[in-house]
Design a protein around this motif. Structure first.
Motif, short mmCIF file in Angstrom:
data_model
loop_
_atom_site.label_atom_id
_atom_site.label_comp_id
_atom_site.label_asym_id
_atom_site.label_seq_id
_atom_site.Cartn_x
_atom_site.Cartn_y
_atom_site.Cartn_z
N VAL A 1 0.84 -1.20 0.00
CA VAL A 1 0.00 0.00 0.00
C VAL A 1 0.87 1.25 0.00
O VAL A 1 0.61 2.22 -0.73
CB VAL A 1 -0.94 0.01 1.22
N LEU A 2 1.93 1.24 0.81
CA LEU A 2 2.84 2.37 0.86
C LEU A 2 3.60 2.54 -0.45
O LEU A 2 3.83 3.66 -0.90
CB LEU A 2 3.83 2.21 2.02
N ALA A 3 3.98 1.42 -1.06
CA ALA A 3 4.67 1.50 -2.36
C ALA A 3 3.75 2.13 -3.40
O ALA A 3 4.18 2.96 -4.21
CB ALA A 3 5.10 0.10 -2.80
N GLY A 4 2.47 1.74 -3.35
CA GLY A 4 1.50 2.34 -4.27
C GLY A 4 1.30 3.81 -3.95
O GLY A 4 1.21 4.65 -4.85
N ALA A 5 1.22 4.15 -2.66
CA ALA A 5 1.03 5.54 -2.24
C ALA A 5 2.19 6.41 -2.70
O ALA A 5 2.00 7.58 -3.07
CB ALA A 5 0.87 5.62 -0.73
N ALA A 6 3.40 5.87 -2.67
CA ALA A 6 4.57 6.63 -3.10
C ALA A 6 4.47 6.99 -4.57
O ALA A 6 4.78 8.12 -4.98
CB ALA A 6 5.84 5.83 -2.83
N SER B 1 7.56 6.66 -11.21
CA SER B 1 8.30 6.55 -9.95
C SER B 1 9.36 7.65 -9.81
O SER B 1 9.57 8.20 -8.73
CB SER B 1 8.97 5.18 -9.85
N VAL B 2 10.03 7.97 -10.91
CA VAL B 2 11.07 9.00 -10.87
C VAL B 2 10.44 10.37 -10.61
O VAL B 2 10.99 11.18 -9.85
CB VAL B 2 11.87 9.01 -12.20
N VAL B 3 9.29 10.63 -11.22
CA VAL B 3 8.58 11.89 -10.97
C VAL B 3 8.24 11.99 -9.48
O VAL B 3 8.40 13.05 -8.85
CB VAL B 3 7.30 11.98 -11.82
N THR C 1 15.13 1.10 -8.29
CA THR C 1 15.57 1.75 -9.53
C THR C 1 15.27 3.24 -9.49
O THR C 1 16.11 4.08 -9.86
CB THR C 1 14.88 1.12 -10.74
N ALA C 2 14.06 3.59 -9.03
CA ALA C 2 13.68 5.00 -8.95
C ALA C 2 14.56 5.75 -7.96
O ALA C 2 14.99 6.88 -8.22
CB ALA C 2 12.21 5.13 -8.55
N LEU C 3 14.85 5.12 -6.82
CA LEU C 3 15.73 5.74 -5.83
C LEU C 3 17.13 5.96 -6.39
O LEU C 3 17.75 7.00 -6.18
CB LEU C 3 15.78 4.89 -4.57
N THR C 4 17.62 4.97 -7.11
CA THR C 4 18.97 5.07 -7.69
C THR C 4 19.05 6.20 -8.70
O THR C 4 19.96 7.04 -8.66
CB THR C 4 19.37 3.75 -8.37
N LEU C 5 18.08 6.26 -9.62
CA LEU C 5 18.07 7.31 -10.63
C LEU C 5 17.91 8.68 -10.00
O LEU C 5 18.53 9.66 -10.42
CB LEU C 5 16.95 7.06 -11.64
N GLY C 6 17.05 8.76 -8.98
CA GLY C 6 16.85 10.03 -8.29
C GLY C 6 18.11 10.52 -7.60
O GLY C 6 18.45 11.71 -7.65
N LEU C 7 18.82 9.61 -6.94
CA LEU C 7 20.06 9.98 -6.26
C LEU C 7 21.15 10.38 -7.25
O LEU C 7 21.95 11.29 -6.98
CB LEU C 7 20.54 8.83 -5.38
N ILE C 8 21.15 9.73 -8.41
CA ILE C 8 22.10 10.12 -9.47
C ILE C 8 21.80 11.55 -9.92
O ILE C 8 22.70 12.37 -10.13
CB ILE C 8 22.04 9.14 -10.66
#
Length: 456
Positions: free
Chosen positions: A211-216, A367-369, A421-428
């Motif tokens: 649910v939290l993953a979906g909420a994110a 996810s990246v957005v 993957t989204a976290l990795t791209l965001g941190l990059i």
């Protein structure tokens, strides 16, 4: 339009002078709320509907409840900071004035991630659904033509965007009424209905983590209340109207998202979609057959076009704010057309970047957005504590510490629930931003230019 030029930046470099245009104050509360509603798109609930249904185990409404709770606290923080600093720049401005220019730059850089990619997301879904309706027209061609049309409208001026919003939101409102009526009819004729199923789930994913993953992921649905703050320099009374519009847009859209997703999961209580990316088409067919499916496509494409209009307008003004103070090249991003009173070159840069919609993946893009949004949201919650509780010495613990603190914790909680993957791209992306900051300041040997805070 003001005839005065902006003051010089703190770095001593001149900002655009008398030969540049100025942003025009033309928007009241109704136009600002419409801007937020159209930016978020009431029908955006269907953009990632299939993806989040699978992710949450059939609990999209519950995911929206979690997201809305976090967004109400965060929207309140945006509203308070918009009142304190009624100028263009949004999270970039608030963190810059509260924590200093370098931190402000990184917050703005994070904000750019979602603002640059959100128009791209709209162009992608426009191409996806129009291509499904008319397969003979290539998806890439639909995307390119839409980008051209939206870019022209944005260059003409923000008032033309506001006028287009009225028609776009009307089409979506009509569709929502028709959909809910037809969904109710379909549900009542389907026999026994488990009204708690959209909150209990379909059994494919247990616990609160899904649910939290979906909420994110669903945080991207709320990228509109903060976009309102980017129009502060074009609001008639920014200190009064912008905070009010932020809260109204957030609550109205949040309730609509919950209601629409709840009705959808009652109509189609399954995650066995023909295509997960366009899973909402299965919902429409179940609720009203070919008629509702065609109506949905028309209304959804209209809404996505409106969101593309407003999201491109907002990111262009973020780039304008950063270009105006010299963090980005001033001659390009700090330019305002004298004829149209719009940041022309910034708008064109956004349109070129949006061409990536032809090749990027929908789930990853969403996810990246959300990553960029959540980082900016977290920062703004902290600015309320720093600006009001610490710097101004307003020791109202509830308003200036507890409520923004809850907003911060909730946004960080959602942020850490995104995919790896989204976290990795965001941190990059953040790392690239930090490197660019080092270049601009020559390793912090020069001060980071700060935003001119004078209102136009």
């Amino acid at each position: 339009m003001s005839s005065t030029a902006p003051a010089n930046s703190a770095a001593g470099q001149p900002l655009p002078g008398d030969h540049e245009g100025r942003l025009r104050r033309a928007l009241g509360v109704p136009s600002l709320v419409l801007f937020g509603l159209v930016y978020m798109v009431p029908l955006t609930v269907f953009t990632t509907y299939g993806i989040v249904t699978v992710e949450s185990g059939g609990r999209v409404p519950l995911s929206y409840v979690v997201t809305l709770a976090a967004m109400i606290f965060t929207a309140r923080s945006y509203a308070r900071m918009a009142g304190a600093f009624p100028v263009a720049g949004s999270a970039y401005t608030y963190t810059q004035k509260t924590f200093g220019a370098p931190v402000g730059f990184l917050a703005g850089w994070s904000l750019l991630l979602d603002y640059l990619f959100l128009p791209m997301l709209n162009y992608m879904v426009i191409g996806l659904y129009l291509n499904a309706a008319v397969p003979s027209i290539p998806q890439w061609l639909i995307i390119v033509v839409t980008i051209v049309v939206v870019t022209v409208l944005n260059i003409i001026g923000i008032v033309s965007v506001a006028r287009a919003n009225v028609l776009i939101i009307a089409v979506q409102a009509i569709f929502i009424v028709v959909f809910l009526v037809m969904a109710a009819a379909a549900i009542s004729g389907s026999g026994t209905v488990d009204v708690m199923a959209p909150f209990a789930g379909d059994g494919t994913a247990g616990g609160m983590a899904p649910v939290l993953a979906g909420a994110a992921i669903l945080c991207l649905s709320f990228l509109g209340f903060d976009a309102v703050s980017t129009l502060s320099e074009e609001a008639k009374d920014a200190k009064r109207d912008v905070p009010k519009a932020i809260m109204l847009a957030t609550v109205i859209c949040g309730v609509l998202f919950i209601v629409l997703s709840y009705a959808s999961q009652l109509v189609f209580p399954s995650n066995a979609f023909t295509d997960v990316d366009s899973g909402s088409l299965d919902v429409m067919t179940a609720a009203g057959g070919a008629f509702l499916s065609a109506f949905f496509t028309a209304a959804y494409v209209a809404g996505a076009t409106g969101s593309a209009l407003t999201s491109q307008a907002s990111v262009a003004r973020i780039l304008y704010a950063m270009g105006r103070d010299g963090v980005l090249p001033r001659k390009v991003f700090g330019h305002v057309s004298v004829k149209f009173s719009t940041p022309t070159w910034a708008i064109l840069v956004v349109s070129v970047i949006s061409l990536l919609a032809v090749v990027i993946d929908l789930a990853l893009l969403a996810s990246v957005v959300s990553f960029g949004a959540l980082v900016a949201f977290s920062a703004v919650n902290l600015t309320v504590i720093k600006h009001y509780f610490i710097d101004a010495g307003e020791k109202n613990v509830l308003n200036n510490l507890v409520l923004p603190g809850i907003g911060f914790v909730l946004t960080v909680w959602l942020w850490t629930s995104l995919s790896g993957t989204a976290l990795t791209l965001g941190l990059i992306w953040l790392a690239v931003g930090f490197l660019w900051l080092l270049v601009v300041t020559r390793g912090f040997q020069r001060p980071t230019p700060v935003l001119d805070m004078r209102e136009g």
